[in-house]
Write a protein that holds these residues in place. Structure first.
Motif, mmCIF file in Angstrom:
data_model
loop_
_atom_site.group_PDB
_atom_site.id
_atom_site.type_symbol
_atom_site.label_atom_id
_atom_site.label_comp_id
_atom_site.label_asym_id
_atom_site.label_seq_id
_atom_site.Cartn_x
_atom_site.Cartn_y
_atom_site.Cartn_z
ATOM 1 N N GLY A 158 -6.906 3.492 -6.579
ATOM 2 C CA GLY A 158 -6.809 2.172 -6.374
ATOM 3 C C GLY A 158 -5.327 1.631 -6.449
ATOM 4 O O GLY A 158 -5.356 0.095 -6.577
ATOM 5 N N ALA A 159 -4.404 2.346 -6.611
ATOM 6 C CA ALA A 159 -2.992 2.167 -6.730
ATOM 7 C C ALA A 159 -1.948 3.262 -6.489
ATOM 8 O O ALA A 159 -2.720 4.477 -6.329
ATOM 9 C CB ALA A 159 -2.884 1.568 -8.221
ATOM 10 N N PRO A 163 -2.685 -1.928 2.029
ATOM 11 C CA PRO A 163 -2.684 -2.564 0.812
ATOM 12 C C PRO A 163 -3.734 -2.611 -0.090
ATOM 13 O O PRO A 163 -5.172 -2.277 0.415
ATOM 14 C CB PRO A 163 -2.456 -3.941 1.410
ATOM 15 C CG PRO A 163 -2.184 -3.775 2.858
ATOM 16 C CD PRO A 163 -2.702 -2.707 3.318
ATOM 17 N N TYR A 164 -3.501 -2.684 -1.365
ATOM 18 C CA TYR A 164 -4.594 -2.277 -2.473
ATOM 19 C C TYR A 164 -5.353 -3.676 -2.610
ATOM 20 O O TYR A 164 -4.455 -4.681 -2.475
ATOM 21 C CB TYR A 164 -3.814 -1.541 -3.672
ATOM 22 C CG TYR A 164 -3.290 -0.394 -3.504
ATOM 23 C CD1 TYR A 164 -4.162 0.782 -3.328
ATOM 24 C CD2 TYR A 164 -1.939 -0.168 -3.411
ATOM 25 C CE1 TYR A 164 -3.644 1.975 -3.111
ATOM 26 C CE2 TYR A 164 -1.374 1.227 -3.079
ATOM 27 C CZ TYR A 164 -2.108 2.174 -3.260
ATOM 28 O OH TYR A 164 -1.575 3.311 -2.856
ATOM 29 N N TRP A 210 -1.409 8.946 -13.842
ATOM 30 C CA TRP A 210 -2.632 8.435 -12.780
ATOM 31 C C TRP A 210 -2.262 7.353 -11.956
ATOM 32 O O TRP A 210 -1.197 6.627 -12.253
ATOM 33 C CB TRP A 210 -3.890 7.949 -14.106
ATOM 34 C CG TRP A 210 -4.134 8.984 -15.112
ATOM 35 C CD1 TRP A 210 -3.873 8.924 -16.381
ATOM 36 C CD2 TRP A 210 -4.768 10.293 -14.962
ATOM 37 N NE1 TRP A 210 -4.542 9.803 -16.940
ATOM 38 C CE2 TRP A 210 -5.051 10.907 -15.964
ATOM 39 C CE3 TRP A 210 -5.076 11.102 -13.755
ATOM 40 C CZ2 TRP A 210 -5.683 11.878 -16.227
ATOM 41 C CZ3 TRP A 210 -5.851 12.135 -13.684
ATOM 42 C CH2 TRP A 210 -5.935 12.733 -15.012
ATOM 43 N N PRO A 211 -3.047 7.050 -11.013
ATOM 44 C CA PRO A 211 -2.849 5.960 -10.027
ATOM 45 C C PRO A 211 -2.522 4.687 -11.039
ATOM 46 O O PRO A 211 -3.595 4.350 -11.901
ATOM 47 C CB PRO A 211 -4.066 5.910 -9.199
ATOM 48 C CG PRO A 211 -4.559 7.045 -9.169
ATOM 49 C CD PRO A 211 -4.224 7.813 -10.599
ATOM 50 N N ILE A 212 -1.436 3.920 -10.796
ATOM 51 C CA ILE A 212 -1.275 2.938 -11.812
ATOM 52 C C ILE A 212 -0.622 1.763 -11.038
ATOM 53 O O ILE A 212 0.299 1.578 -10.085
ATOM 54 C CB ILE A 212 -0.227 3.359 -12.760
ATOM 55 C CG1 ILE A 212 0.059 2.350 -13.942
ATOM 56 C CG2 ILE A 212 1.109 3.711 -12.110
ATOM 57 C CD1 ILE A 212 0.819 2.958 -15.201
ATOM 58 N N GLY A 251 0.850 -1.147 -0.070
ATOM 59 C CA GLY A 251 -0.097 -0.025 0.048
ATOM 60 C C GLY A 251 0.757 1.224 -0.004
ATOM 61 O O GLY A 251 0.367 2.210 0.727
ATOM 62 N N VAL A 252 1.809 1.265 -0.769
ATOM 63 C CA VAL A 252 2.769 2.712 -0.890
ATOM 64 C C VAL A 252 1.763 3.508 -1.591
ATOM 65 O O VAL A 252 1.055 3.508 -2.615
ATOM 66 C CB VAL A 252 3.921 2.362 -1.850
ATOM 67 C CG1 VAL A 252 4.649 3.628 -2.144
ATOM 68 C CG2 VAL A 252 4.777 1.278 -0.883
#
Length: 444
Positions: free
Chosen positions: A365-366, A438-439, A345-347, A329-330
């Motif tokens: 979500g990332a 964590p994702y 973008w979140p990736i 979950g960074v």
């Protein structure tokens, strides 16, 4: 009579010569290249400096308004690997018993000579405050476009720390390490006032990274030991991790260091994710020099899907960092190396995981990736490809540096300032997270 006059001339000339000799000797014992770095906690600050001759009793004197405390430091002789084998002495001392948030004056030196008087503000304690950070990579002696603004802001108390994400001086070892000396003098007006936290880059690789390893003093907060290649520390509501991408490329210096670092990274992330720790410091931020992703018009490894930073050792696909950072979950991954600014973008695994169409950085979500490698160096700005990938959100091709404000446990703002536009903010976004951790993999 002539003999006596000749003898008088010799004595006078020798006196002039000896005066010059001793003057040079004293200069070589004069402290220079002073810079700060964070200690184990908010009650400590490390100061590092250089002399070119050995000195007795390297000391830091410090206090609130006046010098009422002193600590003797330790010295290390460093011999550069170049043809001249130039030597210097690196001195380190830890200022202790600091009051968090208090401003101190200090100077370093010995009976052979003292530095000018500098000042710094001790880092605040706990997690209930809002750190403000300057972030950049790839800053050299020549064409250092962002340096004047950084000097001004650092001395005006605009930053709680500076994060330099690899590539210094171009290069620290050049001209038998004289370029390194010049660079350390250049950043003194920043680094003597604000802790200067570093990550290693490819331009530091000469002689097994010896100039980088010897010149800086990065303390891992969990052990209290100096390890300039990988270490972590806490700052307000954030846990910040610095690591080496270079272990994956300069294999002539050994392969075991990749495994050692990876094991350390996972243990550090496990510790940071313990409920009691993540509740206090929910933001996890990583800094590494070479990015996992980029849209640069060159042949750098970040252009390719199976690059070693993301996927690990080819064929075996072990030691890859993308899965590791996603698993634990960074929140934010900061890179440099490419001489430009790019926000993604979140990736994860080349797939975009925006929080929503209207608010992509709200509960993403990332991890969010940013490359900020345009502080200014002799190699200039890198161009972008004509048709960037759909995961690239913003691309800026000019000189500048980034600012991060970690407002609280839910909000973090990232800004890019352009040196070519009088340091106007040319990009701005805020990550908002109601919950960190964590994702969860989902179908896009």
């Amino acid at each position: 009579m002539r003999f006596l006059c000749f003898l008088c001339i010799l004595i006078i000339n020798f006196g002039d010569f000896s005066h010059g000799f001793f003057k040079v000797s004293r200069v070589r014992e004069q402290p220079e290249q002073i810079h700060l770095s964070l200690g184990r906690n908010s009650t400590e600050m490390v100061v590092t400096w250089t002399t070119f001759d050995k000195i007795k009793g390297p000391t830091v004197e410090y206090g609130v308004k006046k010098f009422n405390q002193s600590i003797e430091g330790k010295s290390t002789k460093f011999v550069d690997g170049g043809s001249e084998k130039r030597s210097m002495y690196i001195h380190r001392a830890v200022m202790t018993n600091l009051q968090p948030g208090q401003t101190y004056v200090y100077r370093v030196g010995s009976e052979s000579g003292w530095s000018p008087i500098f000042w710094f503000t001790a880092v605040k304690d706990g997690s209930d405050w809002s750190p403000r950070l300057a972030v950049y990579g790839d800053l050299g002696n020549d064409n250092a476009r962002t340096l004047p603004r950084l000097q001004k802001d650092a001395q005006n108390g605009q930053f709680d720390a500076i994060l330099h994400v690899g590539d210094f001086a171009y290069d620290l070892n050049s001209d038998n390490a004289r370029i390194g000396d010049d660079f350390m003098r250049q950043i003194e007006p920043i680094a003597a006032y604000v802790p200067y936290q570093t990550s290693v880059g490819n331009h530091e690789q000469a002689y097994n990274f010896s100039n980088y390893v010897n010149r800086f003093s990065m303390v891992d907060s969990s052990t209290g030991q100096i390890n300039n290649h990988f270490y972590s520390y806490n700052l307000g509501p954030a846990h910040i991790i610095s690591f080496s991408t270079e272990f994956y490329f300069f294999l002539e210096y050994g392969r075991s260091q990749m495994y050692t670092q990876y094991d350390w990274l996972e243990k550090d992330l496990i510790e940071a994710n313990k409920p009691e720790n993540r509740a206090v410091r929910p933001w996890i931020i990583t800094l590494g020099h070479r990015p996992m992703y980029c849209n640069t018009k060159d042949t750098d490894e970040c252009r390719y899907r199976d690059n070693v930073i993301r996927k690990g050792i080819p064929v075996f696909h072990v030691l890859g960092l993308e899965d590791l950072f996603y698993k634990y979950g960074v929140d934010l991954e900061i890179w440099a190396h490419e001489h430009l600014y790019e926000r993604l973008w979140p990736i994860y695994d080349e797939q975009v995981y925006n929080g929503s169409l209207s608010e992509p950085y709200t509960n993403p979500g990332a991890p969010v990736h940013v490359t900020t490698g345009s502080a200014g160096c002799r190699e200039g700005i890198d161009p972008f490809v004509i048709n960037p990938a759909n995961w690239s959100a913003v691309r800026i091709s000019d000189y500048g540096f980034s600012q991060i404000t970690i407002h609280n446990k839910t909000h973090l703002t990232f800004e890019q300032l352009s040196a070519e536009k009088d340091h106007q903010v040319v990009d701005h976004f805020t990550i908002i997270k109601a919950k960190h951790g964590p994702y969860i993999k989902k179908t896009v």
